[in-house]
Motif scaffolding. Sequence first.
Motif, PDB file in Angstrom:
ATOM      1  N   LYS A  24       0.842  -1.192   0.000  1.00 18.47           N
ATOM      2  CA  LYS A  24       0.000   0.000   0.000  1.00 18.47           C
ATOM      3  C   LYS A  24       0.879   1.244   0.000  1.00 18.47           C
ATOM      4  O   LYS A  24       1.858   1.321   0.722  1.00 18.47           O
ATOM      5  N   ARG A  25       0.523   2.214  -0.809  1.00 15.91           N
ATOM      6  CA  ARG A  25       1.241   3.477  -0.845  1.00 15.91           C
ATOM      7  C   ARG A  25       0.837   4.296   0.376  1.00 15.91           C
ATOM      8  O   ARG A  25      -0.337   4.433   0.680  1.00 15.91           O
ATOM      9  N   ARG A  26       1.839   4.819   1.052  1.00 20.31           N
ATOM     10  CA  ARG A  26       1.556   5.610   2.247  1.00 20.31           C
ATOM     11  C   ARG A  26       1.188   7.034   1.853  1.00 20.31           C
ATOM     12  O   ARG A  26       1.702   7.567   0.890  1.00 20.31           O
ATOM     13  N   THR A  27       0.293   7.622   2.612  1.00 20.99           N
ATOM     14  CA  THR A  27      -0.046   9.025   2.428  1.00 20.99           C
ATOM     15  C   THR A  27       0.226   9.742   3.739  1.00 20.99           C
ATOM     16  O   THR A  27       0.068   9.170   4.812  1.00 20.99           O
ATOM     17  N   PHE A  28       0.643  10.987   3.624  1.00 20.35           N
ATOM     18  CA  PHE A  28       0.992  11.772   4.797  1.00 20.35           C
ATOM     19  C   PHE A  28       0.159  13.042   4.806  1.00 20.35           C
ATOM     20  O   PHE A  28      -0.044  13.672   3.765  1.00 20.35           O
ATOM     21  N   TYR A  32       1.620  16.417   9.349  1.00 15.52           N
ATOM     22  CA  TYR A  32       2.731  15.490   9.575  1.00 15.52           C
ATOM     23  C   TYR A  32       3.962  15.943   8.803  1.00 15.52           C
ATOM     24  O   TYR A  32       5.069  15.984   9.343  1.00 15.52           O
ATOM     25  N   LYS A  33       3.767  16.288   7.527  1.00 14.30           N
ATOM     26  CA  LYS A  33       4.893  16.718   6.704  1.00 14.30           C
ATOM     27  C   LYS A  33       5.549  17.967   7.277  1.00 14.30           C
ATOM     28  O   LYS A  33       6.780  18.052   7.350  1.00 14.30           O
ATOM     29  N   GLU A  55      11.049   7.300  11.245  1.00 12.83           N
ATOM     30  CA  GLU A  55       9.771   7.513  10.558  1.00 12.83           C
ATOM     31  C   GLU A  55       9.616   6.647   9.309  1.00 12.83           C
ATOM     32  O   GLU A  55       8.550   6.633   8.705  1.00 12.83           O
ATOM     33  N   LEU A  57      11.255   7.077   6.446  1.00  9.84           N
ATOM     34  CA  LEU A  57      11.231   7.996   5.313  1.00  9.84           C
ATOM     35  C   LEU A  57      12.563   7.979   4.571  1.00  9.84           C
ATOM     36  O   LEU A  57      13.553   7.458   5.078  1.00  9.84           O
ATOM     37  N   HIS A  61      11.839  12.276   0.312  1.00  9.91           N
ATOM     38  CA  HIS A  61      10.608  12.831   0.879  1.00  9.91           C
ATOM     39  C   HIS A  61      10.857  14.260   1.344  1.00  9.91           C
ATOM     40  O   HIS A  61      10.070  15.173   1.058  1.00  9.91           O
TER      41      HIS A  61
END
Length: 135
Positions: A24-28, A32-33, A55, A57, A61
Amino acid sequence: MTMTLTDAGSFDDGVVTPRAERPKRRTFTAEYKAAILAEYDAADRGDRGAILRREGLYSSHIVEWRKAAAAGATTALGPKTRDRRDRELEQLRARAEKAEAELARTKAALDIVGKAHALLETLSESTGTPKPPQR
């Protein structure tokens, strides 16, 4: 000549099996960003890698999020599902407007039918024809 087997536990029989589950592609979220960018920028150079590892990452990112923030696109930091929600909301509004217009037409048609019925009743009474029994 001696051969060593480096991975004695695995066996490849050549059979290709389907993947159990697609990753699954993660979404932020934008919050959070922004928080990670602030923490990353405030950290010493040696601690930045620890933040990324903690994290899960990549440095890419951080690069992309910085570009978006530098462009002043705080909405770009958020998930892209907002565009889809905006389109869906616009479609729902259009459907509601269409339904309201149809409702207005239906009410007007019922009003006309009611007036026509009243007119026919008045004409029927004036000609002296008997009224049909009411149900």
